[in-house]
Scaffold this motif. Sequence first.
Motif, PDB file in Angstrom:
ATOM      1  N   TRP A 212       1.046  -1.325   0.095  1.00 15.33           N
ATOM      2  CA  TRP A 212       0.142   0.021   0.115  1.00 15.33           C
ATOM      3  C   TRP A 212       0.814   1.064   0.040  1.00 15.33           C
ATOM      4  N   LYS A 213       2.006   1.072   0.684  1.00 14.64           N
ATOM      5  CA  LYS A 213       2.866   2.381   0.609  1.00 14.64           C
ATOM      6  C   LYS A 213       3.298   2.610  -0.789  1.00 14.64           C
ATOM      7  N   PHE A 214       3.609   1.450  -1.603  1.00 16.77           N
ATOM      8  CA  PHE A 214       3.883   1.641  -3.103  1.00 16.77           C
ATOM      9  C   PHE A 214       2.477   2.187  -3.751  1.00 16.77           C
ATOM     10  N   ILE A 215       1.493   1.784  -3.364  1.00 20.72           N
ATOM     11  CA  ILE A 215       0.419   2.302  -4.317  1.00 20.72           C
ATOM     12  C   ILE A 215       0.053   3.830  -3.760  1.00 20.72           C
TER      13      ILE A 215
ATOM     14  N   GLU B 296       5.360   5.929   8.660  1.00 17.50           N
ATOM     15  CA  GLU B 296       6.639   6.117   9.445  1.00 17.50           C
ATOM     16  C   GLU B 296       6.171   7.327  10.326  1.00 17.50           C
ATOM     17  N   GLY B 297       5.263   7.422  10.710  1.00 18.73           N
ATOM     18  CA  GLY B 297       4.650   8.901  11.511  1.00 18.73           C
ATOM     19  C   GLY B 297       4.895  10.003  10.874  1.00 18.73           C
ATOM     20  N   GLN B 298       5.004   9.887   9.370  1.00 21.70           N
ATOM     21  CA  GLN B 298       5.033  11.326   8.528  1.00 21.70           C
ATOM     22  C   GLN B 298       3.746  12.074   8.642  1.00 21.70           C
ATOM     23  N   PRO B 299       3.675  13.199   8.521  1.00 22.75           N
ATOM     24  CA  PRO B 299       4.638  14.093   8.685  1.00 22.75           C
ATOM     25  C   PRO B 299       4.999  14.624  10.171  1.00 22.75           C
TER      26      PRO B 299
ATOM     27  N   ILE C 228       0.795   6.446  16.296  1.00 24.95           N
ATOM     28  CA  ILE C 228      -0.077   6.080  17.384  1.00 24.95           C
ATOM     29  C   ILE C 228       0.752   5.576  18.533  1.00 24.95           C
ATOM     30  N   LEU C 229       0.100   5.248  19.650  1.00 26.10           N
ATOM     31  CA  LEU C 229       0.831   5.280  20.809  1.00 26.10           C
ATOM     32  C   LEU C 229       1.982   4.133  20.923  1.00 26.10           C
ATOM     33  N   VAL C 230       1.588   3.084  20.263  1.00 23.48           N
ATOM     34  CA  VAL C 230       2.478   1.767  20.143  1.00 23.48           C
ATOM     35  C   VAL C 230       3.618   2.267  19.463  1.00 23.48           C
ATOM     36  N   THR C 231       3.737   2.852  18.115  1.00 16.50           N
ATOM     37  CA  THR C 231       4.579   3.053  17.336  1.00 16.50           C
ATOM     38  C   THR C 231       5.591   4.198  17.985  1.00 16.50           C
ATOM     39  N   GLY C 232       4.939   5.281  18.671  1.00 15.54           N
ATOM     40  CA  GLY C 232       5.564   6.276  19.370  1.00 15.54           C
ATOM     41  C   GLY C 232       6.570   5.812  20.755  1.00 15.54           C
TER      42      GLY C 232
ATOM     43  N   PRO D 219       2.766  -2.859  12.634  1.00 15.18           N
ATOM     44  CA  PRO D 219       3.529  -2.579  11.650  1.00 15.18           C
ATOM     45  C   PRO D 219       3.115  -1.723  10.563  1.00 15.18           C
ATOM     46  N   ILE D 220       1.580  -1.577  10.599  1.00 21.00           N
ATOM     47  CA  ILE D 220       1.121  -0.571   9.395  1.00 21.00           C
ATOM     48  C   ILE D 220       1.486   0.896   9.486  1.00 21.00           C
ATOM     49  N   ILE D 221       1.253   1.292  10.892  1.00 21.63           N
ATOM     50  CA  ILE D 221       1.650   2.623  11.014  1.00 21.63           C
ATOM     51  C   ILE D 221       3.274   2.719  11.105  1.00 21.63           C
TER      52      ILE D 221
END
Lengths: 339, 284
Positions: free
Chosen positions: A169-172, A282-285, A291-295, A275-277
């Motif tokens: 999806w990042k590619f799309i 990648e937290g952009q911008p 979200i909390l877990v990735t942060g 994994p999705i976020i």
Amino acid sequence: MTTVTADPAPSSTTPPGRSARTSRLRRSWDKHWYAWAMVLPVVIVLAVLIFYPLFRGIWLSFTDLTEANQVAEICTKSITGSEVCRDNPNKWEFVGLDNYVRVLTGQVGDFWQWTGVTLIWTFVCVAFHFGLGLGLATMLNRPMWGRSMYRVLLVLPWAVPAFVSAFAWKFIFNERFGLANALLSAIGIDSVSWFADRWTALLTAIVTNIWLGVPFMMVALLGGMQTIPSELYEAAEIDGASPWQRFVNITLPGLRPVSMTVVLLGTIWTFNMFPIIFLVTEGQPAGQSEILVTGAYRAAFEGIRNYSLASTYGVLILSILLVFSVFYRRALRKQGEVW
Amino acid sequence: MAQARRPGRSRRNPVKSVLLHGTLILASLIAIGPIAWVLLSSLKPGYAIQSSELTLFRDTTLANYSYVLTSTNFPRWFLNSVIVAAFTMGIGIFLSATTGYAVSRFNFPGRRPLMMVFLVTQMFPVAILIVPIYTIMARLGLINTMPALIIAYLTIAVPFCAWMLKGYFDSIPTSLDEAAALDGCGPFATFWRVVLPLARPAVAVTAFYTFLTAWGEVAYASAFIQTDNKFTLAYGLQQFVPQFNPQWEYLTAAAVLVTVPAGLVFFFAQKHLVSGLTAGGTKG
């Protein structure tokens, strides 16, 4: 357990006062030892790898442990070649609620912003998962041509590992050559730089996660529908109930046990969906779609690894989920659901 | 109701039928679209992927695949992932099946708390566990090894699978256990010879779930593994798309190769998916 096995003497030889308790233990052991033997490995694994880390994590959230201050001693080589060690003056220490104060007042990180994003993310994803899953399951639950083919096709996204979907999806959504912008320009809309704005960035992640999560809901709900007795539908049809009435009055109530469980699980999983976020936005911008877990993960493993801060976020995330589950269960119980 | 004379499937009116199939076809296209697009892109050379012009086929080539398979560490990562996923699956099924069976059949003290724990562990965010688990692994000298990942993945998969299998075991009549006991089977033999074979659909679902958990996990794999030759696919693939100069042509080819084994496992599990999940969901 050990007291009982270590005592091979039959309970009749022991004094009556003690024997009452020992024999009860003994009977319990005799009756249940194989059950305990079967669950023992899992209990050990859970204790060592979930509960010990959990309590240690909670404790770490009250310290100021980072990668920089984790060593207890600083050792320097002297001229003679021997090592001289002395205590690290800046060693990590207990700091009480400092981490919580700093996180909750916004001195460190963007707790409230991330919480807001997490709530939107969870609610939108679960709502779409459930809605689309229910719609598709209803359609697939009737006899028709090509049903099993549709089912296999619709379940396919589930077979794709989450990180592969994230990359796909990042590619799309790539700004220059992605499929999404190409389709937009085909219908005359300017191309969008998806990852430059927090809402469009979040949209890409939500779309990815909806695509990924609908099959699970669909399959679970379809399974639930197939346990509803068909006589109910036949009776309703004879009574002249419309398809919509049958759906509302038979299908939905019949699905309650399944849907309650999958909504709860879906909410928890989406809330903690890493994994999705992590891979799509990648937290952009600038960390605005985090979200909390990735942060929390970035706090722990990127830059100077701030272990205590990550644990603080972890405790906060867990608290939110626990509060949610308690209220959810209470709401269920009020409606008479035994679960 | 004019069409109701003919029995069964053809009594829906044609407009509704078109709408139904139209919706399902659209949904199927959305479901397979991204997969198909990545597959098509993986067959194009780099310059064709990175052009704004949209084509299904352009200068079709297998060069991306041969580059990924011969000039990168991809085969190594693939092998690592297979090892990690296979061990997680094998150990995970065994542990969750025995536990699920015990929880389903025996009313032993500690049974209810254990069930609660299985559900509660689903809530533990990776953020709180990962640092302490990292410390434990470091102390055991397991950082940068595959056992570290296998153990970590078991903690994710086993509680949920045990919970799901418990629901399925509940649906198998206990009279079978009693009959086996009369024939002289002990509890372990009953479990192994009578109940487990009957639970094959649920075991298939569990296997599928465990395999995919291990095959697709990113956070632990990124944190525990440090050297290139130990990466699993989830982490290795990130190497193809760095912030600057991402190599989408190799990523798409690798993505296709990664999806194939997962798809195969899925293919064997899918016909049991519905029955397996239902039992777990309704009786949990």
